[in-house]
Write an enzyme that holds these catalytic residues in place. Structure first.
Site, PDB file in Angstrom:
ATOM      1  N   TRP A 197       0.635  -1.076  -0.124  1.00  0.00           N
ATOM      2  CA  TRP A 197       0.119  -0.255  -0.308  1.00  0.00           C
ATOM      3  C   TRP A 197       1.415   1.065  -0.019  1.00  0.00           C
ATOM      4  O   TRP A 197       0.258   2.414  -0.250  1.00  0.00           O
ATOM      5  CB  TRP A 197      -0.857   0.418   1.047  1.00  0.00           C
ATOM      6  CG  TRP A 197      -1.470  -1.125   1.729  1.00  0.00           C
ATOM      7  CD1 TRP A 197      -2.625  -1.587   0.203  1.00  0.00           C
ATOM      8  CD2 TRP A 197      -3.099  -0.842   2.158  1.00  0.00           C
ATOM      9  NE1 TRP A 197      -3.673  -2.601   0.156  1.00  0.00           N
ATOM     10  CE2 TRP A 197      -3.851  -2.179   1.483  1.00  0.00           C
ATOM     11  CE3 TRP A 197      -2.831  -0.303   3.454  1.00  0.00           C
ATOM     12  CZ2 TRP A 197      -4.964  -3.179   2.787  1.00  0.00           C
ATOM     13  CZ3 TRP A 197      -3.955  -0.828   4.457  1.00  0.00           C
ATOM     14  CH2 TRP A 197      -5.179  -2.616   3.388  1.00  0.00           C
ATOM     15  N   LYS A 198       2.041   0.858   0.311  1.00  0.00           N
ATOM     16  CA  LYS A 198       2.599   2.097  -0.285  1.00  0.00           C
ATOM     17  C   LYS A 198       2.510   3.381   1.118  1.00  0.00           C
ATOM     18  O   LYS A 198       2.334   2.846   2.086  1.00  0.00           O
ATOM     19  CB  LYS A 198       3.724   2.975  -1.035  1.00  0.00           C
ATOM     20  CG  LYS A 198       3.761   1.738  -2.403  1.00  0.00           C
ATOM     21  CD  LYS A 198       4.040   2.564  -3.639  1.00  0.00           C
ATOM     22  CE  LYS A 198       4.353   1.848  -5.027  1.00  0.00           C
ATOM     23  NZ  LYS A 198       5.582   1.929  -5.546  1.00  0.00           N
ATOM     24  N   GLU A 203      12.140   2.009  -3.495  1.00  0.00           N
ATOM     25  CA  GLU A 203      12.048   2.982  -2.782  1.00  0.00           C
ATOM     26  C   GLU A 203      12.657   3.249  -1.344  1.00  0.00           C
ATOM     27  O   GLU A 203      12.858   4.099  -0.565  1.00  0.00           O
ATOM     28  CB  GLU A 203      10.655   3.420  -2.285  1.00  0.00           C
ATOM     29  CG  GLU A 203       9.942   3.398  -4.124  1.00  0.00           C
ATOM     30  CD  GLU A 203       8.429   3.355  -3.327  1.00  0.00           C
ATOM     31  OE1 GLU A 203       8.024   2.826  -2.230  1.00  0.00           O
ATOM     32  OE2 GLU A 203       7.953   3.178  -5.179  1.00  0.00           O
ATOM     33  N   GLY A 247       6.696   2.057 -10.537  1.00  0.00           N
ATOM     34  CA  GLY A 247       5.598   3.373 -10.755  1.00  0.00           C
ATOM     35  C   GLY A 247       5.847   4.103 -12.164  1.00  0.00           C
ATOM     36  O   GLY A 247       5.651   5.213 -12.782  1.00  0.00           O
ATOM     37  N   GLY A 295       2.237  -2.562  -6.537  1.00  0.00           N
ATOM     38  CA  GLY A 295       1.683  -1.266  -5.811  1.00  0.00           C
ATOM     39  C   GLY A 295       0.430  -0.850  -5.951  1.00  0.00           C
ATOM     40  O   GLY A 295      -0.144  -0.857  -5.206  1.00  0.00           O
TER      41      GLY A 295
HETATM   42  C1  PEP Z   1       6.100  -1.393  -5.545  1.00  0.00           C
HETATM   43  O1  PEP Z   1       6.004  -0.917  -4.350  1.00  0.00           O
HETATM   44  O2  PEP Z   1       6.810  -2.598  -5.549  1.00  0.00           O
HETATM   45  C2  PEP Z   1       5.640  -1.926  -7.014  1.00  0.00           C
HETATM   46  C3  PEP Z   1       5.536  -2.809  -7.475  1.00  0.00           C
HETATM   47  O3  PEP Z   1       4.989  -0.388  -7.325  1.00  0.00           O
HETATM   48  P1  PEP Z   1       3.774  -0.395  -8.694  1.00  0.00           P
HETATM   49  O4  PEP Z   1       2.764  -1.748  -8.905  1.00  0.00           O
HETATM   50  O5  PEP Z   1       3.149   0.584  -8.533  1.00  0.00           O
HETATM   51  O6  PEP Z   1       4.543  -0.318  -9.910  1.00  0.00           O
END
Ligand code: PEP
Length: 243
Positions: free
Chosen positions: A7-8, A92, A166, A226
């Site tokens: 969920w970041k 990140e 992202g 993500g």
């Molecule tokens: C992640 O946070 O590991 C990720 C894969 O993000 P996203 O799916 O948004 O690219």
């Protein structure tokens, strides 16, 4: 199949986090999926209390057991509130300065507190000469250097190319297939038979339009998602696609 839902730094409130959790639980129930939710640490205890059949992961831990580390959380604290997994080495966190050496120490700290580490590796960019393979080898070597064969069965490896996190779309399934073979060979050379059954996941811009293809043609054991995991409609599309 394993689905890690990172969920970041979302959602904004605990109330919204509970709604997202409820919706995720309902979607998981209808599928044969091992779901692991990784909420922000401030929600960890509440989410773990209501997790149902889901697993819960912290998004990071400190290398130390306790001490003067303002703003951080320790593996034992994460474990004590009911979480059973932890993301380690997420791109990140590496972008904020987390080193390969710290990743290795965090893996040891997690295992000592009975948390299953989800070890994230991935190169920043690709080159024509295959140097990125060396980057992955070095990251894996550092992350796994102090892990015994007995403990290795608790690990999950998530390959997440930084350039695909992202982004607008994931890496191609063909490229992932090659990477799965590369990582599997490494795991086998290090852990023997145990290395053959360690789950390898793909992460990077997966949503309802790409999940199924990546699962089938990337030769992966699951996905780390993500943005699409904390957006209610995208989360539903994701689960629909995985029918
Ligand atoms: C992640 O946070 O590991 C990720 C894969 O993000 P996203 O799916 O948004 O690219």
């Amino acid at each position: 199949m394993i689905l890690v839902l990172n969920w970041k730094m979302n959602p904004k409130t605990l109330k919204e986090a509970f709604s997202l959790l409820d919706a995720t639980k309902k979607s998981i129930l209808r599928k044969k999926i091992t779901g692991i939710v990784a909420p922000p640490s401030v929600f960890l205890a509440d989410i773990a209390r209501k997790k149902g059949t889901l697993h819960v992961a912290a998004q990071s831990i400190h290398t130390e057991e306790s001490g003067s580390h303002t703003g951080d959380v320790a593996a034992a604290q994460v474990s004590s509130v009911g979480a059973d997994h932890v993301l380690i080495g997420h791109a990140e966190r590496r972008a904020l300065g987390e080193t390969n050496e710290e990743v290795g120490k965090k893996v040891v700290a997690a295992l000592a507190s009975h948390l299953a580490p989800i070890i994230c590796v991935g190169e920043n960019a690709r080159d024509g000469q295959g140097h990125y393979l060396e980057t992955i080898r070095i990251q894996l070597e550092a992350a796994l250097c102090d892990v015994s064969k007995t403990k290795a069965k608790h690990l999950v490896i998530a390959y997440e190319p930084v350039w695909a996190i992202g982004a607008a779309k994931p890496m191609s399934t063909h490229e992932m297939h090659e990477m799965t073979i590369y990582i599997r060979k490494f795991l086998f050379s290090k852990f023997g038979k145990t290395g053959m059954s360690m789950p390898i996941l793909y992460g990077g811009s997966i949503d309802g339009t790409s999940a199924r293809d990546m699962m089938h043609h990337g030769e992966v054991d699951g996905l780390l998602v993500g943005r699409a995991s904390s957006d209610m409609s995208k989360m539903h599309e994701l689960f629909d696609a995985l029918k």
